[in-house]
Scaffold this motif. Structure first.
Motif: not given
Length: 138
Positions: A31-35, A43-50
């Motif tokens: 998902g995408r999350y605010r830093d 600023l935010y970051y994206a996370c993948n499942a890997f």
């Protein structure tokens, strides 16, 4: 023209590399999350499942990252939003539109986020209080 495009690409890559390598944040869920270490809200970051490594992005000027929609949006009044889970856990977070003399209070989530003015000092996101250099004001 080609040289300018190459230079801009290199600059953008270096900015991306600097932003993405500057945090020890690890991803647990996609998902995408605010830093929340960034007081501007951009600023935010994206996370993948890997691999659990976040990839950082910054919203355009005059936009902030919205936790609910997971996209950059025009700045809105905090009262028009609801407290995010991290704001509820922390209780108080920096006001992204403020100058350090205000903070967002989510200690009572049912009331929604409230902007609070420090009586003295500036809001410290580490101490979670207004701090004048010697005293915390709650």
């Amino acid at each position: 023209m080609t040289i300018t495009v190459i230079r801009i690409s290199k600059i953008l890559f270096l900015v991306f590399l600097t932003i993405s390598s500057s945090s020890a944040q690890r991803c647990i869920f996609p998902g995408r999350y605010r830093d929340y270490t960034d007081a501007t809200g951009r600023l935010y970051y994206a996370c993948n499942a890997f691999d659990g490594t976040p990839v950082y992005f910054r919203c355009p000027k005059n936009e902030i990252f919205n936790d609910l929609t997971q996209v950059c949006e025009a700045k809105a009044s905090p009262s028009a939003l609801i407290c995010s889970w991290i704001q509820i856990v922390l209780g108080k977070t920096p006001d992204p539109d403020g100058d350090g003399t205000t903070y967002i209070d989510c200690t009572q989530p049912s009331l929604g986020p409230r902007i609070v003015l420090c009586v003295k000092g500036l809001f410290s996101p580490i101490l979670l209080c207004c701090y004048d250099g010697s005293t915390c004001y709650y």
